[in-house]
Design an enzyme around this catalytic site. Structure first.
Site, short mmCIF file in Angstrom:
data_model
loop_
_atom_site.label_atom_id
_atom_site.label_comp_id
_atom_site.label_asym_id
_atom_site.label_seq_id
_atom_site.Cartn_x
_atom_site.Cartn_y
_atom_site.Cartn_z
N ARG A 238 10.45 -1.70 -3.53
CA ARG A 238 9.86 -0.37 -3.33
C ARG A 238 10.55 0.63 -4.24
O ARG A 238 11.78 0.56 -4.42
CB ARG A 238 10.08 0.11 -1.90
CG ARG A 238 9.02 -0.30 -0.91
CD ARG A 238 7.67 0.37 -1.14
NE ARG A 238 6.73 -0.02 -0.12
CZ ARG A 238 6.00 -1.13 -0.13
NH1 ARG A 238 6.08 -1.98 -1.12
NH2 ARG A 238 5.17 -1.40 0.86
N GLU A 267 5.34 6.82 -7.57
CA GLU A 267 4.21 6.11 -8.17
C GLU A 267 2.94 6.92 -8.00
O GLU A 267 2.76 7.52 -6.94
CB GLU A 267 4.01 4.75 -7.48
CG GLU A 267 5.12 3.77 -7.76
CD GLU A 267 5.01 2.50 -6.91
OE1 GLU A 267 3.93 2.25 -6.35
OE2 GLU A 267 6.00 1.78 -6.84
N HIS A 285 3.02 -2.07 -9.69
CA HIS A 285 3.06 -2.44 -8.27
C HIS A 285 2.03 -3.54 -7.95
O HIS A 285 1.12 -3.34 -7.14
CB HIS A 285 2.86 -1.22 -7.37
CG HIS A 285 3.42 -1.41 -5.99
ND1 HIS A 285 3.97 -0.40 -5.25
CD2 HIS A 285 3.53 -2.53 -5.21
CE1 HIS A 285 4.36 -0.86 -4.08
NE2 HIS A 285 4.11 -2.17 -4.03
#
Ligand code: GLV
Length: 325
Positions: A238, A267, A285
Site C-alpha cells: 500500500r 495514487e 497498483h
C-alpha cells in the site's frame, strides 16, 4: 422485497449475474469514480455496498446511509474502510483474503526481477532504436539468485512470496509483529530478525504489511539509510507504508540501488520525482490484476455481501463482534 445494493465500480457480468437473484442491484458499470458526496447520495436507501479501495467508507458516510448493513470490499486491504465505525453502527465489513495471494506474490517477484535486471530501462532503450549491438559490460544488473531477500510482513502474501524464493536459492529473512510458527519458518527456510537487521542484510526488501497508522512511513529516510547501497526496495502492498519523497531522494543520491513500486502515496498522483528516475520500475497498483484473480475477488465480495444480507455470517467478516439486529 430484495435488499438494495450499490456496486461502486465496474465488475464482471458473472458477478452481477450472481447478485441479481438476491439483490436489487444498482451498478456503476461505466466505472466513473464516485466522489464522496455523490457516494453518500447513491448509497442512501441501500442495504449493502460492494466497494473498492478507491471508495472511502467512514463514519460520515455511514451516518448518511443508516440502512446500510454490509460493506463488501473488493480487496484484501481495507484501509479505505473505518471498520470500528462500521462495528459501532452494526454494519458488517468484509474483504477478499486468500484468492489474491499468488497473483500478488507474482507481481512482487516481477518487480524484483525487473528492477534487478533493469527490464524497463532496456526495453525503453530498444524501443528508442538505440541498440547498436552486444557489449560485455552492457546493462549490468544484479543477481536475484542466491541473494538475501528480506520480507517485512509475513502474513499470507509474505509467505507466498517467500515460498517462491527457494527456486532462486535465496536466503530469506523476515520481520513480523510476531514470528510465524516454527514449522512455517522451516518450510519457508525463513529466519525472523529485527527490522534493522533485515534492512542491513537484505539485497532485496519487499514490503507486505497492511497500511495503518502504525505502518505509516514504516520506510522513511532513516530506514533507507540502513539498507545496503546495492539494495532494491519493492513496495507491492500500500502507498503510505513508504515515505515516497524520502525514497525519491534515496534513489536519486544512490542511498539504495533501485526500487520496484506498484503502490504510491496519493495514487494516482504519484510523486513526480519517480518519473525522472531510471532506477525505479513503476506499475499502477496491479498486484492482484490477473483475469482469474480479479474475477475471484469480485465473486468473493459478492458472496460476502449476499451472505450478510440474507442473515448468514459472511465468510470474510472483518468485525465478527458486530451486533446485528
Ligand atoms: C489490493 O490492493 C488489495 O488490497 O486487494
Amino acid at each position: 422485497m430484495k435488499p438494495k445494493i450499490l456496486v461502486t465500480r465496474e465488475v464482471f457480468d458473472e458477478t452481477l449475474d450472481y447478485l441479481a437473484p438476491h439483490c436489487d442491484v444498482e451498478s456503476n458499470q461505466q466505472d466513473v469514480p464516485i466522489a464522496a458526496d455523490a457516494l453518500a447520495q447513491r448509497l442512501a436507501g441501500k442495504d449493502g455496498v460492494m466497494c473498492c479501495l478507491t471508495d472511502r467508507v467512514d463514519a460520515g458516510l455511514l451516518d448518511a446511509c443508516p440502512l446500510l448493513k454490509v460493506v463488501a470490499n473488493i480487496a484484501v486491504g481495507y484501509n479505505n474502510i473505518d471498520v470500528p465505525a462500521c462495528t459501532a453502527r452494526g454494519v458488517m465489513a468484509t474483504n477478499t483474503p486468500g484468492v489474491l495471494d499468488d497473483s500478488t506474490a507474482d507481481l512482487a517477484w516481477a518487480l524484483m526481477l525487473a528492477a534487478a535486471r533493469r527490464l524497463t530501462e532496456v526495453e525503453g532503450y530498444i524501443r528508442a532504436g538505440e541498440w547498436t549491438g552486444w557489449r560485455l559490460k552492457q546493462w549490468l544488473g544484479v543477481d536475484v539468485h542466491h541473494a538475501t531477500l528480506g520480507i517485512i510482513g509475513m502474513g499470507r502474501i509474505g509467505q507466498t512470496i517467500a515460498k517462491r524464493a527457494s527456486g532462486f536459492e535465496m536466503k530469506v529473512l523476515y520481520c513480523n509483529r510476531k514470528p510465524v510458527a516454527k514449522e512455517v519458518e522451516q518450510r519457508l527456510n525463513a529466519k525472523h530478525v529485527s527490522k534493522d537487521d533485515l534492512l542491513a542484510q537484505s539485497d532485496f526488501v519487499i514490503l507486505q504489511v497492511p497500511y495503518s497508522p502504525e505502518t505509516h512511513h514504516l520506510i522513511g529516510a532513516g530506514e533507507l539509510k540502513k539498507m545496503k547501497r546495492t539494495a532494491i526496495l519493492i513496495n507491492s502492498t500500500r502507498g503510505g507504508v513508504v515515505d515516497d519523497a524520502a525514497l525519491v531522494a534515496a534513489l536519486t543520491d544512490g542511498t539504495i540501488r533501485g526500487a520496484g513500486l506498484d503502490v504510491f502515496e496519493n495514487e494516482p498522483r504519484l510523486h513526480p520525482g519517480f518519473l525522472d528516475l531510471k532506477n525505479v520500475v513503476l506499475a499502477p497498483h496491479i498486484g492482484s490484476s490477473t483475469e482469474a484473480t480479479r474475477r475471484a475477488m469480485a465473486m468473493t465480495a459478492a458472496k460476502n455481501l449476499v451472505a450478510g444480507l440474507t442473515g448468514k455470517t459472511p465468510p470474510n467478516l472483518l468485525n465478527p463482534e458486530v451486533k446485528r439486529p
